[in-house]
Design a protein around this motif. Sequence first.
Motif, PDB file in Angstrom:
ATOM      1  N   ALA A   1     -59.878  74.568  26.341  1.00  0.00           N
ATOM      2  CA  ALA A   1     -60.906  73.601  25.976  1.00  0.00           C
ATOM      3  C   ALA A   1     -60.927  73.390  24.468  1.00  0.00           C
ATOM      4  CB  ALA A   1     -62.279  74.090  26.451  1.00  0.00           C
ATOM      5  N   GLU A   2     -61.514  72.278  24.063  1.00  0.00           N
ATOM      6  CA  GLU A   2     -61.729  72.003  22.651  1.00  0.00           C
ATOM      7  C   GLU A   2     -63.137  72.420  22.262  1.00  0.00           C
ATOM      8  OE1 GLU A   2     -60.740  68.129  21.236  1.00  0.00           O
ATOM      9  OE2 GLU A   2     -59.129  67.921  22.694  1.00  0.00           O
ATOM     10  N   ASP A   3     -63.324  72.719  21.004  1.00  0.00           N
ATOM     11  CA  ASP A   3     -64.634  73.049  20.429  1.00  0.00           C
ATOM     12  C   ASP A   3     -65.274  74.266  21.098  1.00  0.00           C
ATOM     13  OD1 ASP A   3     -66.722  72.800  18.635  1.00  0.00           O
ATOM     14  OD2 ASP A   3     -67.817  71.378  19.870  1.00  0.00           O
ATOM     15  N   VAL A   4     -64.465  75.297  21.392  1.00  0.00           N
ATOM     16  CA  VAL A   4     -65.036  76.519  21.963  1.00  0.00           C
ATOM     17  C   VAL A   4     -65.806  77.273  20.886  1.00  0.00           C
ATOM     18  CG1 VAL A   4     -63.334  76.797  23.802  1.00  0.00           C
ATOM     19  CG2 VAL A   4     -62.921  77.855  21.584  1.00  0.00           C
ATOM     20  N   ARG A   5     -66.884  77.919  21.287  1.00  0.00           N
ATOM     21  CA  ARG A   5     -67.712  78.710  20.368  1.00  0.00           C
ATOM     22  C   ARG A   5     -67.886  80.107  20.941  1.00  0.00           C
ATOM     23  NH1 ARG A   5     -71.805  75.889  17.502  1.00  0.00           N
ATOM     24  NH2 ARG A   5     -72.134  77.903  16.523  1.00  0.00           N
ATOM     25  N   LEU A   6     -67.958  81.089  20.062  1.00  0.00           N
ATOM     26  CA  LEU A   6     -68.149  82.479  20.457  1.00  0.00           C
ATOM     27  C   LEU A   6     -69.565  82.657  21.001  1.00  0.00           C
ATOM     28  CD1 LEU A   6     -67.128  85.426  20.515  1.00  0.00           C
ATOM     29  CD2 LEU A   6     -68.011  85.649  18.181  1.00  0.00           C
ATOM     30  N   ILE A   7     -69.672  83.179  22.214  1.00  0.00           N
ATOM     31  CA  ILE A   7     -70.975  83.395  22.856  1.00  0.00           C
ATOM     32  C   ILE A   7     -71.375  84.857  22.763  1.00  0.00           C
ATOM     33  CG2 ILE A   7     -72.284  83.206  25.012  1.00  0.00           C
ATOM     34  CD1 ILE A   7     -71.423  80.501  23.714  1.00  0.00           C
ATOM     35  N   ASP A   8     -70.441  85.768  23.019  1.00  0.00           N
ATOM     36  CA  ASP A   8     -70.772  87.193  22.998  1.00  0.00           C
ATOM     37  C   ASP A   8     -69.509  88.021  22.795  1.00  0.00           C
ATOM     38  OD1 ASP A   8     -72.392  89.409  23.102  1.00  0.00           O
ATOM     39  OD2 ASP A   8     -72.805  89.284  25.242  1.00  0.00           O
ATOM     40  N   VAL A   9     -69.696  89.226  22.298  1.00  0.00           N
ATOM     41  CA  VAL A   9     -68.612  90.189  22.151  1.00  0.00           C
ATOM     42  C   VAL A   9     -69.001  91.404  22.980  1.00  0.00           C
ATOM     43  CG1 VAL A   9     -67.319  91.647  20.557  1.00  0.00           C
ATOM     44  CG2 VAL A   9     -68.070  89.374  19.833  1.00  0.00           C
ATOM     45  N   LEU A  10     -68.126  91.784  23.908  1.00  0.00           N
ATOM     46  CA  LEU A  10     -68.402  92.923  24.778  1.00  0.00           C
ATOM     47  C   LEU A  10     -67.786  94.172  24.180  1.00  0.00           C
ATOM     48  CD1 LEU A  10     -67.574  91.249  28.191  1.00  0.00           C
ATOM     49  CD2 LEU A  10     -69.807  91.484  27.113  1.00  0.00           C
ATOM     50  N   GLU A  11     -68.543  95.244  24.131  1.00  0.00           N
ATOM     51  CA  GLU A  11     -68.022  96.503  23.610  1.00  0.00           C
ATOM     52  C   GLU A  11     -67.212  97.212  24.680  1.00  0.00           C
ATOM     53  OE1 GLU A  11     -70.912  99.012  21.740  1.00  0.00           O
ATOM     54  OE2 GLU A  11     -72.050  97.284  21.054  1.00  0.00           O
ATOM     55  N   THR A  12     -66.101  97.797  24.255  1.00  0.00           N
ATOM     56  CA  THR A  12     -65.284  98.598  25.167  1.00  0.00           C
ATOM     57  C   THR A  12     -65.170  99.997  24.597  1.00  0.00           C
ATOM     58  OG1 THR A  12     -63.245  97.938  24.078  1.00  0.00           O
ATOM     59  CG2 THR A  12     -63.928  96.632  25.973  1.00  0.00           C
ATOM     60  N   VAL A  13     -65.120 100.981  25.473  1.00  0.00           N
ATOM     61  CA  VAL A  13     -65.074 102.373  25.038  1.00  0.00           C
ATOM     62  C   VAL A  13     -63.643 102.884  25.011  1.00  0.00           C
ATOM     63  CG1 VAL A  13     -65.852 104.692  25.576  1.00  0.00           C
ATOM     64  CG2 VAL A  13     -67.370 102.752  25.977  1.00  0.00           C
ATOM     65  N   SER A  14     -62.877 102.664  26.064  1.00  0.00           N
ATOM     66  CA  SER A  14     -61.568 103.289  26.181  1.00  0.00           C
ATOM     67  C   SER A  14     -60.432 102.505  25.518  1.00  0.00           C
ATOM     68  CB  SER A  14     -61.228 103.507  27.651  1.00  0.00           C
ATOM     69  OG  SER A  14     -61.172 102.271  28.321  1.00  0.00           O
ATOM     70  N   ARG A  15     -60.546 101.204  25.414  1.00  0.00           N
ATOM     71  CA  ARG A  15     -59.461 100.402  24.855  1.00  0.00           C
ATOM     72  C   ARG A  15     -59.871  99.844  23.498  1.00  0.00           C
ATOM     73  NH1 ARG A  15     -56.868  97.312  29.996  1.00  0.00           N
ATOM     74  NH2 ARG A  15     -57.147  99.019  31.431  1.00  0.00           N
ATOM     75  N   GLY A  16     -58.927  99.778  22.616  1.00  0.00           N
ATOM     76  CA  GLY A  16     -59.199  99.227  21.298  1.00  0.00           C
ATOM     77  C   GLY A  16     -59.488  97.741  21.374  1.00  0.00           C
ATOM     78  N   GLY A  17     -60.293  97.263  20.486  1.00  0.00           N
ATOM     79  CA  GLY A  17     -60.619  95.838  20.456  1.00  0.00           C
ATOM     80  C   GLY A  17     -61.751  95.490  21.394  1.00  0.00           C
ATOM     81  N   ALA A  18     -62.517  94.529  21.005  1.00  0.00           N
ATOM     82  CA  ALA A  18     -63.643  94.095  21.835  1.00  0.00           C
ATOM     83  C   ALA A  18     -63.344  92.707  22.392  1.00  0.00           C
ATOM     84  CB  ALA A  18     -64.926  94.060  21.001  1.00  0.00           C
TER      85      ALA A  18
END
Length: 74
Positions: free
Chosen positions: A36-53
């Motif tokens: 899609a065009e013009d996507v916006r960040l809505i949320d970031v989910l925290e992860t425990v076992s894997r690097g990166g959210a």
Amino acid sequence: MTRPEKLTTQHTSSTQTTTTTTTTAHGYCCWHNGDAEDVRLIDVLETVSRGGAPALFACPPCRDRYRLVPLADR
């Protein structure tokens, strides 16, 4: 996700010229599961076992339909 694309429009009148630059992000909408065009960040989910959210992005129609508020606008 791809790099944002810069769109430039010029407004000309008889005495002045104004240039406006708008940045549009192209990417993946997590709500309709597609590009899609013009996507916006809505949320970031925290992860425990894997690097990166994992980040959740939404396009304008999905933001309207599901009443999603971008993270930057909260």
